[in-house]
Write a protein that holds these residues in place. Structure first.
Motif, PDB file in Angstrom:
ATOM      1  N   THR A  25       0.828  -1.207   0.000  1.00 49.04           N
ATOM      2  CA  THR A  25       0.000   0.000   0.000  1.00 49.04           C
ATOM      3  C   THR A  25       0.864   1.260   0.000  1.00 49.04           C
ATOM      4  N   ARG A  26       2.016   1.204   0.642  1.00 49.32           N
ATOM      5  CA  ARG A  26       2.881   2.378   0.697  1.00 49.32           C
ATOM      6  C   ARG A  26       3.437   2.724  -0.689  1.00 49.32           C
ATOM      7  N   CYS A  27       3.449   1.764  -1.601  1.00 45.57           N
ATOM      8  CA  CYS A  27       3.936   2.016  -2.969  1.00 45.57           C
ATOM      9  C   CYS A  27       2.827   2.526  -3.883  1.00 45.57           C
ATOM     10  N   GLU A  28       1.582   2.523  -3.406  1.00 45.83           N
ATOM     11  CA  GLU A  28       0.454   2.857  -4.284  1.00 45.83           C
ATOM     12  C   GLU A  28       0.558   4.278  -4.808  1.00 45.83           C
ATOM     13  N   SER A  29       1.083   5.197  -3.986  1.00 48.58           N
ATOM     14  CA  SER A  29       1.182   6.592  -4.420  1.00 48.58           C
ATOM     15  C   SER A  29       2.235   6.784  -5.524  1.00 48.58           C
ATOM     16  N   ARG A  30       3.046   5.772  -5.751  1.00 47.17           N
ATOM     17  CA  ARG A  30       4.127   5.891  -6.733  1.00 47.17           C
ATOM     18  C   ARG A  30       3.759   5.267  -8.085  1.00 47.17           C
ATOM     19  N   VAL A  31       2.492   4.894  -8.267  1.00 48.94           N
ATOM     20  CA  VAL A  31       2.089   4.192  -9.491  1.00 48.94           C
ATOM     21  C   VAL A  31       2.418   5.007 -10.736  1.00 48.94           C
ATOM     22  N   ASN A  32       2.000   6.264 -10.783  1.00 51.79           N
ATOM     23  CA  ASN A  32       2.247   7.089 -11.976  1.00 51.79           C
ATOM     24  C   ASN A  32       3.741   7.315 -12.201  1.00 51.79           C
ATOM     25  N   LEU A  69       0.330  -2.327 -12.561  1.00 49.99           N
ATOM     26  CA  LEU A  69       0.638  -1.981 -11.175  1.00 49.99           C
ATOM     27  C   LEU A  69      -0.619  -1.970 -10.318  1.00 49.99           C
ATOM     28  N   ARG A  70      -1.675  -1.381 -10.849  1.00 51.30           N
ATOM     29  CA  ARG A  70      -2.922  -1.319 -10.079  1.00 51.30           C
ATOM     30  C   ARG A  70      -3.546  -2.698  -9.912  1.00 51.30           C
ATOM     31  N   LEU A  71      -3.397  -3.551 -10.949  1.00 47.88           N
ATOM     32  CA  LEU A  71      -3.908  -4.919 -10.832  1.00 47.88           C
ATOM     33  C   LEU A  71      -3.164  -5.647  -9.717  1.00 47.88           C
ATOM     34  N   ALA A 120      11.123  -1.262  -6.394  1.00 51.65           N
ATOM     35  CA  ALA A 120      10.362  -0.282  -5.608  1.00 51.65           C
ATOM     36  C   ALA A 120       9.940  -0.876  -4.269  1.00 51.65           C
ATOM     37  N   LEU A 121       9.493  -2.123  -4.281  1.00 49.89           N
ATOM     38  CA  LEU A 121       9.099  -2.781  -3.030  1.00 49.89           C
ATOM     39  C   LEU A 121      10.313  -2.959  -2.111  1.00 49.89           C
ATOM     40  N   ARG A 122      11.434  -3.346  -2.720  1.00 51.71           N
ATOM     41  CA  ARG A 122      12.656  -3.553  -1.931  1.00 51.71           C
ATOM     42  C   ARG A 122      13.123  -2.254  -1.288  1.00 51.71           C
TER      43      ARG A 122
END
Length: 412
Positions: A25-32, A69-71, A120-122
């Motif tokens: 969830t913390r990576c969600e803001s970085r999708v774009n 990414l959203r999927l 990004a997750l790492r």
């Protein structure tokens, strides 16, 4: 694009721990940001990617990355797959196939996207979240397997469909060139043919009354086409069926080279189709000459069969007299009329035709027609009685052959 076929009502992935969900969830803001980075930077090292139009990179590919990414993030929250999850991936795969992007580049782009997401997750994970990171990587790789399968399947289906459409368009052009319904210069341009060229007519053996399956017929035509391409030229264009057809190839500088190539083709085709392979070739000096050359080559083979010539590569000189006898002139109607007394007797016409093709061999004629040799003798005697033609004599044989050719009773 149809929804993804799913094995059962849903595809379910393992549920993730609250810690893994929180990390994702913390990576969600970085999708774009990640989508732009992949589309503009990470993918640039892929072969051929740099040559793509900017709008394809910035719009289509970036949108596909965002969708992926959203999927992933949606499935982190809800591990159950849904029909249509891979719809956009499939649509884009079909587009890339149509545009000619190599499959390996397309698949590498998806693998690169997975690697960037893993980075990004790492980078986001703390030392205490090592277990959660492992969970997410396992989850990510399982989802990647399904995406790669859907992309590759769709790409290959689209590529096969496009290839079939190109082949049919190609066949339509050759058919139109041969029958005169397509302007020759346009056909030459689209087919990539140059003048002068050699127009070859192929006759492939096929027993009368023989039935085969459509699959077997297509397989035979593919094998014949493969032999033609391998033997003649990479620039070969053709219109082939189970009975044969026409092939158009660039003419070589030396006529003897053309003869050798045709003889080699005949030998190679016998290995695939049987001994009774025949072909003839005629030069077309210009595009406009191709239909006439095709008809002439077809007539040479037709007449060679009617004369009982040995199967193989036939030249005009082999059937020069018979070819002349088959042309229409002031005497044609009178010669054709010699067979009027038996025109309503297809059994007698067929017997005469086959008997001439088999060089007056009564047993071979009988075997081909499925008759007793005595029946053949009786029919031949009846033909002589009704028409007055003594086909055992040179003159009677020539007149009977000319009459059959002029009446169109000899198949091509």
């Amino acid at each position: 694009m149809p929804s993804d076929p799913l094995p059962g009502p849903r595809t379910t992935y393992p549920a993730l721990s609250p810690a893994a969900q929180a990390l994702a969830t913390r990576c969600e803001s970085r999708v774009n940001e990640l989508a732009r980075s992949m589309a503009r930077d990470a993918f640039e090292r892929l072969p051929g990617y740099a040559d793509l139009p900017a709008d394809v990179k910035d719009v289509e590919i970036a949108a596909t990355v965002r969708n992926g990414l959203r999927l992933f993030l949606r499935r982190v929250r809800d591990p159950q797959g849904r029909a249509g999850d891979h719809r956009l991936f499939r649509e884009r795969a079909a587009q890339r196939a149509e545009e000619g992007m190599p499959l390996h580049t397309l698949l590498r782009s998806h693998s690169t996207a997975v690697y960037v997401l893993w980075q990004a997750l790492r980078d986001e994970a703390t030392d205490e979240e090592a277990g959660a990171l492992i969970e997410l990587v396992d989850f990510l790789l399982r989802g990647h397997e399904a995406v790669i399968g859907a992309v590759a399947e769709t790409y290959l289906i689209e590529q096969a469909t496009l290839a079939a459409e190109r082949r049919e368009h190609h066949r339509a052009l050759v058919r139109g060139l041969l029958d005169g319904s397509v302007p020759p210069l346009r056909a030459f341009e689209e087919l990539g043919i140059e003048s002068p060229c050699l127009v070859v007519h192929l006759h492939l053996p096929r027993e009368e009354g023989t039935t085969t399956t459509a699959v077997a017929d297509r397989r035979l035509v593919r094998r014949v086409q493969s032999v033609v391409d391998r033997t003649m030229s990479a620039e070969t264009v053709s219109l082939l069926g189970v009975d044969g057809g026409h092939v158009i190839v660039p003419q070589r500088a030396d006529d003897e080279d053309d003869v050798r190539a045709c003889e080699e083709l005949c030998t190679s085709l016998r290995q695939v189709c049987g001994d009774d392979v025949r072909l003839a070739a005629v030069t077309a000096a210009t595009a406009e000459d191709v239909p006439t050359a095709a008809r002439t080559a077809t007539d040479i083979v037709r007449i060679a069969r009617a004369c009982g010539r040995t199967p193989g590569f036939h030249l005009m000189d082999d059937v020069l007299l018979e070819y002349h006898l088959s042309r229409h002139d002031a005497s044609s109607d009178r010669i054709a009329a010699l067979l009027n007394p038996i025109e309503n007797r297809p059994d007698l016409i067929d017997t005469l035709r086959v008997h001439l093709e088999h060089r007056h061999d009564r047993r071979s004629t009988a075997h081909h027609l499925g008759l007793h040799p005595n029946t053949v003798d009786n029919r031949l005697a009846r033909i002589t009685e009704l028409t007055g033609l003594d086909i055992a004599s040179p003159r009677g044989n020539a007149l009977a052959l000319a009459a059959l050719l002029l009446r169109g009773n000899v198949p091509g």
